[in-house]
Design a protein around this motif. Structure first.
Motif, short mmCIF file in Angstrom:
data_model
loop_
_atom_site.label_atom_id
_atom_site.label_comp_id
_atom_site.label_asym_id
_atom_site.label_seq_id
_atom_site.Cartn_x
_atom_site.Cartn_y
_atom_site.Cartn_z
N GLY A 261 34.78 47.68 38.94
CA GLY A 261 35.76 47.12 38.01
C GLY A 261 36.31 45.77 38.43
N LYS A 262 36.04 45.36 39.67
CA LYS A 262 36.59 44.10 40.15
C LYS A 262 35.77 42.92 39.63
CE LYS A 262 37.74 41.53 44.37
NZ LYS A 262 37.68 41.51 45.85
N SER A 263 36.47 41.88 39.18
CA SER A 263 35.80 40.65 38.74
C SER A 263 35.38 39.84 39.96
CB SER A 263 36.72 39.82 37.85
OG SER A 263 36.97 40.49 36.63
N ILE A 264 34.17 39.33 39.91
CA ILE A 264 33.58 38.63 41.05
C ILE A 264 33.16 37.23 40.62
CG2 ILE A 264 31.61 38.61 42.64
CD1 ILE A 264 33.62 40.71 43.39
N LYS A 265 33.35 36.26 41.51
CA LYS A 265 32.85 34.90 41.30
C LYS A 265 31.65 34.66 42.21
CE LYS A 265 35.89 33.27 38.34
NZ LYS A 265 35.49 32.83 36.99
N ARG A 266 30.75 33.79 41.74
CA ARG A 266 29.59 33.43 42.57
C ARG A 266 30.08 32.92 43.93
NH1 ARG A 266 26.61 29.30 39.63
NH2 ARG A 266 25.46 30.98 38.61
N GLY A 267 29.51 33.46 45.01
CA GLY A 267 29.89 33.05 46.35
C GLY A 267 30.91 33.95 47.02
N ASP A 268 31.52 34.89 46.24
CA ASP A 268 32.45 35.85 46.85
C ASP A 268 31.69 36.81 47.76
OD1 ASP A 268 34.48 34.71 45.44
OD2 ASP A 268 34.74 36.35 44.00
N ILE A 269 32.31 37.19 48.88
CA ILE A 269 31.71 38.19 49.77
C ILE A 269 31.93 39.57 49.17
CG2 ILE A 269 31.79 39.24 52.06
CD1 ILE A 269 32.66 36.54 53.18
N ILE A 270 30.86 40.32 48.98
CA ILE A 270 30.97 41.65 48.36
C ILE A 270 30.64 42.78 49.35
CG2 ILE A 270 30.46 40.83 46.03
CD1 ILE A 270 27.56 41.78 46.45
N GLY A 271 30.14 42.44 50.54
CA GLY A 271 29.81 43.45 51.54
C GLY A 271 29.12 42.81 52.73
#
Length: 325
Positions: A261-271
């Motif tokens: 459900g979290k909005s993500i931007k290109r380049g964000d660390i996701i894991g």
């Protein structure tokens, strides 16, 4: 006392008094008055149309009319300039903006279409300069309509540009791990040897080798759809839905840095890179889906590598080696 006039009667050999009949006198008087009236009327007409006898009011009105004619001429010249600028904008609109955003051009007939056959300028007819005033008013109306159409078109272009910007942000356009030396490509998209069964099978993503704990980046804007380990073989994995039919999968993570459900931007660390699930060594398994079908991620790395780097990574990715999962 009026002169008495006589005439000689040759029959009776005597002078007789001339008697003027009353009816004839009245006739002469009427004729005189009529001639006087005609002469006066003609004189008035001549004076009225002779410039040498203009009144101050006439001269003032004449100057105002000349000023109005001059102002109309200046206005028409300015409208010529506006028309040129508008034609240039219309040309760029049809042949540049609409081509770029892949939308239909506005036909010339629609841009230049006039009003209905109803006479809109009846109130301007019947004056000395009606033609000038009507022509100018028609041009103003035509320009106003063209500007309205162009304004509406540019509003549409702005909407298309915003949608295009969202699309470009949503496309997974970078590599999910930093790869400065292009040495982290272990296996590409296509048929590869399974590390466990040694059978040749379809590898639906790309494997990037990296140390455990190496940051993994979202490759496009989107919303996290999954961040769990319930899918068979993938271990800890993240799925991002980018919209426009795009979806990306990041598998074998050591841990997450996002939640569903979290909005993500290109380049964000996701894991972070790990070796959970069906994995032979620490690496990231990365997939790109378009409209429900897997596609080669290599086709999307235009956001952070050069053409030379793309050729180099393409050679590595196309080698039919053993995958890490």
């Amino acid at each position: 006392m009026a002169k008495v006039k006589y005439y000689y009667d040759s029959v009776n050999l005597a002078y007789r008094k001339i008697k003027i009949r009353k009816r004839r006198k009245i006739g002469f008087a009427v004729l005189f008055l009529l001639a006087s009236a005609i002469f006066g009327f003609l004189t008035f007409i001549i004076l009225l149309n002779t410039p040498y006898f203009d009144t101050p009011k006439d001269r003032l009105q004449a100057r105002e009319i000349e000023n109005l004619k001059l102002n109309y001429a200046i206005l028409n010249k300015k409208m010529d300039e506006v028309d040129d600028v508008l034609e240039d904008i219309e040309d760029r609109d049809n042949n540049l903006y609409r081509v770029y955003f892949n939308t239909a051009a506005i036909p010339e007939e629609e841009r230049k279409a006039g009003y209905s056959k109803v006479n809109r300028y009846v109130a301007l007819q019947g004056y000395n300069n009606s033609k000038l005033v009507i022509n100018t008013t028609e041009r103003v109306d035509a320009l106003s309509k063209e500007l309205a159409i162009q304004s509406k078109s540019l509003d549409e272009i702005v909407k298309l540009a915003k949608a295009k910007s969202k699309l470009l942000s949503a496309i997974p356009a970078i590599q999910p791990v930093k790869n400065e030396n292009l040495k982290r490509m272990a296996s590409g998209f296509g048929y590869r040897t399974d590390p466990f069964t040694k059978a040749r099978k379809m590898h639906e993503g790309m494997d990037f080798t990296a140390k455990t704990g190496t940051p993994i980046f979202a490759t496009g804007d989107g919303v996290v759809a999954r961040a769990d380990n319930t899918a068979s073989g993938f271990g800890n994995h993240v799925v991002i839905r980018h919209g426009y039919g795009y979806e990306t999968l990041y598998a074998h993570l050591s841990k997450y840095k996002c939640r569903p459900g979290k909005s993500i931007k290109r380049g964000d660390i996701i894991g972070y890179v790990g070796s959970t699930g069906r994995s032979e060594a620490p690496h990231l398994h990365y997939e790109v889906h378009k409209n429900g079908k897997v596609v080669n991620p290599l086709n999307f790395y235009y956001g952070n590598i050069s053409a030379v780097e793309y050729v180099a990574i393409s050679k590595i990715a196309n080698q039919e080696n053993q995958s890490l999962d």
